[in-house]
Design a protein around this motif. Sequence first.
Motif, short mmCIF file in Angstrom:
data_model
loop_
_atom_site.label_atom_id
_atom_site.label_comp_id
_atom_site.label_asym_id
_atom_site.label_seq_id
_atom_site.Cartn_x
_atom_site.Cartn_y
_atom_site.Cartn_z
N GLU A 1 1.02 1.77 1.00
CA GLU A 1 1.72 1.86 2.31
C GLU A 1 0.93 2.75 3.29
O GLU A 1 0.70 3.93 3.03
CB GLU A 1 3.11 2.45 2.12
N LEU A 2 0.51 2.12 4.33
CA LEU A 2 -0.19 2.85 5.40
C LEU A 2 0.79 3.02 6.56
O LEU A 2 1.25 2.05 7.14
CB LEU A 2 -1.43 2.07 5.86
N LYS A 3 1.12 4.27 6.83
CA LYS A 3 2.10 4.54 7.89
C LYS A 3 1.40 5.21 9.08
O LYS A 3 0.73 6.23 8.91
CB LYS A 3 3.20 5.45 7.37
N PRO B 1 6.79 4.72 14.97
CA PRO B 1 6.24 4.52 13.63
C PRO B 1 5.86 3.05 13.41
O PRO B 1 6.52 2.14 13.91
CB PRO B 1 7.39 4.94 12.72
N LYS B 2 4.78 2.86 12.68
CA LYS B 2 4.37 1.51 12.28
C LYS B 2 3.96 1.61 10.80
O LYS B 2 3.17 2.47 10.42
CB LYS B 2 3.17 1.02 13.10
N VAL B 3 4.53 0.73 10.00
CA VAL B 3 4.29 0.77 8.55
C VAL B 3 3.62 -0.53 8.13
O VAL B 3 4.06 -1.60 8.54
CB VAL B 3 5.61 0.96 7.78
N TYR B 4 2.55 -0.38 7.39
CA TYR B 4 1.79 -1.55 6.96
C TYR B 4 1.59 -1.48 5.45
O TYR B 4 1.66 -0.40 4.84
CB TYR B 4 0.41 -1.59 7.64
N THR B 5 1.30 -2.61 4.89
CA THR B 5 0.96 -2.69 3.47
C THR B 5 -0.51 -3.05 3.37
O THR B 5 -0.95 -4.07 3.89
CB THR B 5 1.81 -3.77 2.77
#
Lengths: 126, 1065
Positions: A83-85, A97-101
Motif C-alpha cells: 500500500e502506497l499512501k 489522501p490517495k491510496v494505491y496498491t
Amino acid sequence: MKNMVKRLALLLVAGLAMGALMTSCSLDDGEDYFDEEFLYGRWKNGTEYYRYDIGGSGVTWDTADDVSESEGQRFTWTLTGDELKHIHIMVMGGNVPKVYTVTTLTASTLRYHDSFGKIFTFSKVQ
Amino acid sequence: MKKTLKIAGITLGSLLGVLIVLLALVCWFVLTPARLTPILSGQMEKIVTAPTSLGGVDVSLFSSFPNVELQVDDFVVTNPIAGAPSDTLLAVGRLSGAIDLRAYLKNKEIVLHDLTLSRGRINIYTSESGETNYAIFPPSEEKAEEPSEFDLGKLMSAADLKKIALEDVDIKYISTPDTLSAELADVGLRLSGAMRGESLRGELNLAVSAISLTTSAGPMASEWPLSLDVPFKAEAGVATLNGATLALADLIELAVEGTVSKAGEAIDTDLTLNLSELDLQKTLAALPESLKEMVSDITASGRVGATIKAQGRLAEGQLPLITATLNIADGAVQHPAIPLPISNIGGKLTATAEQRAGEEMRAEALIESLSLHTPQSTLSLSGKADNLLADPVADLTMTTRLSLPEAAGLLPDTLPMAAEGTLSGTIKAAGRLSDLTAGAYDKLRADGDLALNNLSLHYDTLHVAAQSLTTHIALPNPHPSENTFAHLALGWEELSAFAGNQMHALLAKGSGDVDMANPTERLAANLALTIDNVQGTMQEYKASITRATLSGQIDHPAGDTVTIPSATARILFDSVTADAAPMALTGDNLGVTVAMRADPDEPTRPVVTLHYDNSALDATLGPDHRASLGEVEMLATMIIHNEEENPLLRFNPTGRVSINNVTYNNPTLLVEGEPMPIGIPEISLTFTPERFDIVDSRVVAGRSDFRLEGVLDNLTSFLRNDELLQGHLKFSSQQTDINQLMALTSGIGYTEEELNEGGSGNTAPQHAAPPLTEETAEEAMPFMVPKGVSLRLDVDIADALIGNDSARGVKGSVSVEDGTLVLDDLHFTTSATEMHLTAMYQSPRPNHLFVGLDCHMLDIEIGNLLNLFPAMGEMMPMLRSFGGGGEFHVAAETYLDRNYKLKPSTIRGAASLRGEDLVLMDGETFTEISRLLRFNKRTENKIDSLSAEFTIFREEIDIYPFLVVMDEYKAIVGGRHNLDMTMDYNISLIHNPILPIRLGLDITGSIDDMKFRLGDCRYADLYRPASQKVVETSQLALRELIRKALTRSVDSESSEPEEEKGGES
C-alpha cells in the motif's frame, strides 16, 4: 401450487443472488512487500513527475502545466506492504489522501493502481 | 631884455644850424653803403659763426631821428648740414631795424627799437643726430654763467622794442627726430609795443596764409590760414588782454580777454576765452586725410561753442576759479556703431574747478540741459555733479520718450521681436560715485516714473499687449518696511498675453508694490500684487478669476550662491471659474501658499512648504457629474533631494490634508430608479516620508456608509529596499449595500464599445469584462501581488446587503504579505448560513499563480450551497439530489496560468458535508436507483443523517463512502467522479427491510449517459466495526483526516466539544 413454485423460485434466486453478492463484497487480504529504498528519487510518467524523498516527504509536478520541480506540490508518503499512501498537503490547510496498491517496484519501474482500477506506471529518472 | 633874448636866440639857432650841417656831412661822407657794408659784414662774422652775405647796407639818420635806421638788403645766412633740404638758414630781401642813437652815444648800448624782416624765407632743420642749422651763435660764457630768468619788463625795458615784424616770409621747420615738418607760407608777424616806465603796451599780429603740418601720423594740416591778434597792456603789474583773437582755417575762432596781475609770488587772473561756435561738419571736412580716415564712418554736424573763464589767484597750492561752459546746438551724428541716427543734440554744460588756499582742489559740473533725438525717441538729461576731483556727487534728472518699435529694431536678427508703444518717464537720481562703486546703493536717492503706453510686443507666436503699464521707483523706500532700500509701485490696465491662437490671458487691471532691500547686502523683497478680473483661455478651456491677490517675500544674503534662498508667496483667488469642457470648476477663496528655505543641515537642499485651502469648490463633469467640496486644507512640507529619482524619495513630503463636506451627484447614477448622492463628510490624513496616517475618512453612498482609518508605514524604507512596506487599515461600516455599490461601479473603466460587445448576440452580462483576444492572452499580465509589502485591511461591516439577503457582522481582514494576498478568516452571517472564509492568492510568476480557498458554512441549505458555488454541483452532481440543511467545509487550491486558466495537475481540494433530516429529491435517477434496489414505493425519501467527505486531486473527485439512512433503508455511497463528467459510483445497500440481502449498484458512464448495473456490495462492512477490514478502517481514517484538517480552524474557535455526526466512528 403455482404460487408456491413461484415463491420457491424467488427464494432460490434470492438465495443465489445473496450468496453471489456476499461473495463479491469480500476482498483479498493478501499483500506483497516492496522495498521502499527503490522508491527514493524521481519518477516520471509522461509529463507527470513524483519525487520521493527519504523520510516520507515528496513533491509532484507536471511540466505540461509549466510547473517545475522547485514549484512542485508537497505530499507525504508511506509504503506499507504493497500500500502506497500519498497525503497531498494543501497550502490552505486541508489534506488529500490517495491510496494505491503497488504491483511493481524496481530500480527503474514503479507501477500501482487505485481502488477504481486506474493503473499508473512510472519510470525512474536520474 | 628883449635884446638879450634876441641875441641868445640867434646864437642857439646858429649852433643848431652848424650841428645839422655837420650831421649832414657825416651822413654824406661816412654813413654810405659802401663804407657800412664791410663794417657790418665784419661785425656779423663776430656775431654769428655761420657764413653770411649782405647785399647792401643803408643807414638813414634823419628819417628816424633820433634813431638810426639800418637797412640790410639781401641778407643771407647759410649753415649747411647733412640732410637739410637747404643750406640756407635765413634769406630775406630786406632786414631793417632802428637803433637808439642816444643810447649808443651815451651808454654805448645798442638798443633796438624796430626789427623787420621782409620778403624772405627761413629754413630750420634738426638732423637725426640732433644737430641744428640754427646753432650759429658763438657760445657766450657770460650768458652761460647767468641764470636765464625770464623777466618781461626787464626784457622790454632793455630792448625797448617797439616793433618786430616779419613781412612776406616763408618759414619751413623740419625736425627729423620728431618726424615733424611744418611750413608756414607768407607769414606776416608784427609785434609792437611801447614801454613807458613801468607801463608796457603792445600788440601782436600774426597772419599766415597757409600752414601745413606733417607728423609721423601723416599730414595734420594742409594749407590752413591762421590769424592771431593779441593786443596787450602791462602796467602797474597788471597785464591786460583786450580782444585777443585767433582764427584758424575758418574753423576755429578764439577770443581772449582779461587781465593777469602779479601779486607777490602769486598771479591774479581774470581771463575769458571764447570759442566761437565750431561747425563740426566743416571741421570734419577740413581734417587732413590721415585724420579723415579715422573718422571716415562718422557723419556729424552741429555747432559747438565754449567759454572758459579763469578768475582768481594762481599760486602755490591755489588755482583760480576756472569755469568752462560748453554749448552744443543742432548736433547730429551717424556712425555704423550707433544703430540709430542721432539728431537735435543740444545742451549746455558747465564745468568749474578751483583750489582755494589751504583747501583741496574742487571741481563741479552742471548739465543745464542735454538732449538728443533719434528718429522716434527723445532723451534729455540735466543735473549737476559736485566734487568731481575727489568723490563726485551727482544729482541727475533723465527724461525719456522711447519708441518701442524703434527699440525693437535694435534687437539682433536672432530675436525677431516686433513692438508698438512708447516708454516714457522721468527719473531723478542722486548719489556719490564712491557709494555707487562700493555698492552702497542704500545711500543713493532716486525717484521716477516710467510708463509703457499702448504696449504691444510680438515674438514668434507670443503676443503681449497692455493699454498702460506704469512703474514708480523710489530710493530709499519712503514707506515703513523692513526693506528700506527701494519701493516699486506697479500698475497696469488691460494687460493681455497670447500664445498663438491657443492661449490667451487677460489681466484687466492690477497694481502692486515691491519693497526691496539693498541687493548688495540682501536679496530681499516684499511683494504685494492685486489683479482684478483675470481671464484665460487655452484652446477650448477657459478660466476667470474675479480678483487675485499675490503677496510674497524673499530674503537671501547677497553673494551667497550656495544656500537656498528663503522665499514665501501666497496667492488668494476670491472667486475662480474654470471651464474645460466637459469639466467645469468654480471655487471661492482659494489660497495657495508656497514657502521655500534651506535645510538647516544642508544649505543646498531646498525645503518647500505648500499650503492650499479653499472655502468652497464645485466641479462638474459633463451634464451628469457634479461634485462639491467644502473646506479643503492641505499642508505639505517637502525636503527635496534632487539626487533621488523616485518622487516620494525626492520630495519627502510631510503634512496633512483635510477635506470636509464633499458631495457627488449624478442624475444618471440611478440605483433602484433613484439618483444616489455620494457624500464624504470628512477626510483627514497626515503623512510623513515614512508614514501615511488616514486619521479619518467617511463616505456615505446611498444606503452605505464607510469609514477608513489606519496607517501605511515604512514608505521611504520600502522604496530604499530597507524595510517591508507595512500597513494596517480598518474599514468599518454600519451598513454596506453591495447591490447598490455593484450597480454603481459596474462598467467603470470600460468603453461603450467594450461594454456593448458583450451584449451583441449573446446573453452575457452587459457589464462583464471584455474577453481576452488570442494576442492579449499570450501577453496578458495578471495581477502580481506586491512583494516587500505587509498590508492589512481589517473589515468590520455591521450589515452588508447582498441581493435580497444581508450579511451581518462581516469581520475579517484582507492582507498583502510579501507577495501573498490573503482574505483572512472573514466571518459573516447570512440568512443562508454562517460563513467563515479564507482565501489566498500568490503570484510567484506571471504564468504560475496560486489561488486557494478555505470556506466553512456551518448551517446552510444544500440548495443555497449549490447556488453559492455552482461548480460544486457540477463536480458532485449527487448533491443536487439532496435537500435540507447542514454544515459544509471545503478547502481547495490550484495554480492558474497567466490567463487565469486552471492548471489541472495542480488542483487539490477537500470537502466535508454533514446534514440531518435531509430530503432525497425525487427524480429520474432516484427512480432508477429505487427500482433497481427494490425500494418500497412507500419509502419516505427523508434521510436522517448524512456525513460525506470529498477530495479533488487533479481531475479526480473521490467521494469517500458515506452512510445514507433513509426510512428503514441504509446504503453506503462512494465512488469517483472525473472532471470530464465520467463517473464510477457504487451504492451498497446494507439494510433492506424487505430483502435480507445486500445489494450493490454500480453507476458508471457520463452524466448524460448513466449506466446502472447491479454489482458488488463494495462497502458492506464499512460501518460494522466488528467486520471492518483493513481497507474499511483505512477509508474511515482518511475521512477523519480530511475532516479534521478542514474543520481545524472552525473547531478551534468553537468552545463546544466536537460533536460527532453521522455515527461513522
